[in-house]
Design an enzyme around this catalytic site. Structure first.
Site, mmCIF file in Angstrom:
data_model
loop_
_atom_site.group_PDB
_atom_site.id
_atom_site.type_symbol
_atom_site.label_atom_id
_atom_site.label_comp_id
_atom_site.label_asym_id
_atom_site.label_seq_id
_atom_site.Cartn_x
_atom_site.Cartn_y
_atom_site.Cartn_z
ATOM 1 N N ASP A 198 25.496 46.234 24.351
ATOM 2 C CA ASP A 198 26.820 46.577 23.805
ATOM 3 C C ASP A 198 27.221 45.563 22.738
ATOM 4 O O ASP A 198 27.776 45.917 21.695
ATOM 5 C CB ASP A 198 27.904 46.575 24.905
ATOM 6 C CG ASP A 198 28.175 47.968 25.458
ATOM 7 O OD1 ASP A 198 27.241 48.794 25.442
ATOM 8 O OD2 ASP A 198 29.303 48.227 25.912
ATOM 9 N N LYS A 202 18.772 34.365 33.938
ATOM 10 C CA LYS A 202 19.538 33.187 34.347
ATOM 11 C C LYS A 202 18.691 32.432 35.367
ATOM 12 O O LYS A 202 19.034 32.335 36.557
ATOM 13 C CB LYS A 202 20.881 33.600 34.951
ATOM 14 C CG LYS A 202 21.908 34.066 33.924
ATOM 15 C CD LYS A 202 22.607 32.919 33.200
ATOM 16 C CE LYS A 202 23.557 32.182 34.127
ATOM 17 N NZ LYS A 202 24.190 31.018 33.411
ATOM 18 N N TYR A 239 21.477 47.137 39.668
ATOM 19 C CA TYR A 239 21.911 48.542 39.603
ATOM 20 C C TYR A 239 21.421 49.346 40.809
ATOM 21 O O TYR A 239 22.045 50.333 41.189
ATOM 22 C CB TYR A 239 21.382 49.207 38.324
ATOM 23 C CG TYR A 239 22.294 49.083 37.129
ATOM 24 C CD1 TYR A 239 22.620 47.838 36.614
ATOM 25 C CD2 TYR A 239 22.816 50.205 36.516
ATOM 26 C CE1 TYR A 239 23.454 47.722 35.515
ATOM 27 C CE2 TYR A 239 23.645 50.101 35.411
ATOM 28 C CZ TYR A 239 23.964 48.859 34.916
ATOM 29 O OH TYR A 239 24.781 48.757 33.825
ATOM 30 N N ASP A 255 22.438 45.672 29.736
ATOM 31 C CA ASP A 255 23.619 46.522 29.531
ATOM 32 C C ASP A 255 24.644 45.775 28.674
ATOM 33 O O ASP A 255 25.175 46.312 27.702
ATOM 34 C CB ASP A 255 24.217 46.871 30.904
ATOM 35 C CG ASP A 255 25.432 47.780 30.786
ATOM 36 O OD1 ASP A 255 25.387 48.728 29.986
ATOM 37 O OD2 ASP A 255 26.424 47.526 31.498
ATOM 38 N N ASP A 288 23.454 33.940 29.062
ATOM 39 C CA ASP A 288 24.764 33.575 28.490
ATOM 40 C C ASP A 288 24.587 32.963 27.104
ATOM 41 O O ASP A 288 25.334 33.249 26.174
ATOM 42 C CB ASP A 288 25.552 32.644 29.435
ATOM 43 C CG ASP A 288 24.782 31.394 29.846
ATOM 44 O OD1 ASP A 288 23.538 31.368 29.706
ATOM 45 O OD2 ASP A 288 25.422 30.433 30.311
HETATM 46 C C1 IPM Z 1 24.765 52.321 29.448
HETATM 47 C C2 IPM Z 1 26.001 52.657 30.236
HETATM 48 C C3 IPM Z 1 25.599 53.006 31.662
HETATM 49 C C4 IPM Z 1 24.986 51.769 32.281
HETATM 50 C C5 IPM Z 1 26.712 53.588 32.527
HETATM 51 C C6 IPM Z 1 27.367 54.787 31.900
HETATM 52 C C7 IPM Z 1 26.222 53.909 33.915
HETATM 53 O O1 IPM Z 1 26.907 51.606 30.163
HETATM 54 O O2 IPM Z 1 23.870 53.169 29.365
HETATM 55 O O3 IPM Z 1 24.695 51.219 28.912
HETATM 56 O O4 IPM Z 1 25.698 50.899 32.807
HETATM 57 O O5 IPM Z 1 23.765 51.645 32.254
HETATM 58 MG MG MG Z 2 26.357 50.044 28.824
#
Ligand code: IPM
Ligand code: MG
Length: 369
Positions: free
Chosen positions: A254, A193, A142, A250, A226
């Site tokens: 999710d 990884k 990042y 990240d 993975d």
């Molecule tokens: C998160 C989001 C952010 C990230 C974006 C909005 C920059 O996806 O907080 O998970 O990638 O960190």
């Molecule tokens: Mg995210």
């Protein structure tokens, strides 16, 4: 405990403002009951671009640095998608994380009993799920340099990002994971990884070293990221605390969010190091994004942001009983069958964002009566 707890609210874009409106009511409820907050509000993301031409004004950055805690809604949306990279809404959020040095991002994935059916996985796979993902938040690909897009002639271009981690960056986030595990199930699974990336090899070595030095009482395992993604849908309850880098975190968070039924349920806390007085800079935000597809329709689920405020009560203000109260109020509302559209189930009652706010406030009243 200081009587003035300063709180900077940054609603942001899309559904951010509408979910934040409901959370402000929850903050106001606590404010009337003994805990006093000094609330300020400011702009971030597209909203800040529209007002100032940049996704985070310097003045807002300063206010965030000074606040005891920051609560953020969401950033981004189609309106700003075509802007140059440096001034996209997301840069505002990334600047907050980086300049406040919020290296530890805590993303708890908790499956509420009432929502077992909302998950796309079988109930027995997710019932009782309680995992904590600790995502490194200020390093890795990042922020690594070199980065950019360059012309390399012959009609070709090259896009470059750099995955980079140092010993201390790895140790400080791993320490947070080990400390959390001690208060939970006592297990940490570290994901990278190491089979293809040197930064992953270093990650594994440093986590192993720190574990041997200071956290032998915690059970440590390692997993390729993975495989972890696969294991999260195969048997998520095998995990207690997962610690991983910025990009894998990240993605895995999710995925973990969806195990619980909806992205609309997942809170997060982003913490810096403790200063001499024990104070940590902190930013709280839902894991979901700005959801432009449902913005302004009263469909957004305010629970993730409410639970993020709950995490703030716990981690920034040392008010565990009040944090539990937020969680219990949410649980009671869900148990009563009220659902926003994202977690709607057969036989449940669909409610709007505002009605969800009403319901949580009513439960808070009941619980504290
Ligand atoms: C998160 C989001 C952010 C990230 C974006 C909005 C920059 O996806 O907080 O998970 O990638 O960190
Ligand atoms: Mg995210």
């Amino acid at each position: 405990m200081a009587s003035n707890r300063s709180l900077l609210i940054l609603p942001g874009d899309g559904i951010g403002p509408e979910v934040m409106e409901q959370v402000r009511r929850v903050v106001g409820w606590f404010d009337r009951k003994a805990v006093t907050f000094e609330v300020e509000e400011d702009l971030v993301g597209g909203a800040a671009i529209d007002a100032h031409g940049i996704p985070l004004a310097d003045e807002t950055m300063e206010r965030a640095q000074d606040a005891d805690a920051v609560l953020l809604g969401a950033v981004g949306g189609p309106k700003w998608d075509d802007l140059p990279f440096e001034v996209k809404p997301e840069r505002g959020l990334l600047r907050l994380r980086k300049e406040m040095d919020l290296f530890a991002n805590l993303r708890p994935a908790l499956c509420f009993d009432a929502l077992v059916e909302a998950s796309s996985l079988k109930p027995e796979i997710v019932a009782g799920l309680d995992i904590m993902i600790v995502r490194e938040l200020t390093g890795g690909v990042y922020f690594g340099s070199p980065r950019g897009i360059e012309d390399i002639g012959g009609g070709e271009r090259r896009g470059v990002n750099t995955q980079i981690y140092t010993t201390s960056e790895i140790r400080r986030v791993a320490a947070v994971a080990f400390e959390l595990a001690r208060k939970r199930g006592g297990r940490v699974c570290s994901c990278e990884k190491a089979n293809v990336m040197e930064s992953g090899v270093l990650w594994r070595e440093e986590v192993t070293k720190l574990h041997a030095e200071s956290y032998k009482d915690v059970e440590l395992s390692h997993m390729y990221a993975d495989n972890a993604a696969m294991q999260l849908v195969r048997n998520p309850k095998q995990f207690d605390v997962i610690v991983t880098d910025n990009l894998f975190g990240d993605i895995l968070s999710d995925e973990a969010a969806m195990l619980t039924g909806s992205l609309g349920m997942l809170p997060s806390a982003s913490l810096g190091s403790a200063d001499a007085t024990g104070r940590r800079k902190a930013l709280y935000e839902p894991v979901h994004g700005s959801a432009p597809d449902i913005t302004g329709q009263g469909k957004a689920n305010p629970i993730a942001t409410m639970l993020s405020f709950g995490m703030m009560l716990r981690y920034s203000y040392d008010l565990p009983a009040e944090a539990d109260l937020v969680q219990q109020a949410v649980e009671a509302v869900l148990a009563s069958g009220r659902r926003t559209a994202d977690i709607m189930a057969e036989g449940a009652e669909e409610v709007s964002t505002e009605q969800m706010g009403d319901a949580v406030l009513a439960e808070l009243e009941k619980l504290s009566a």
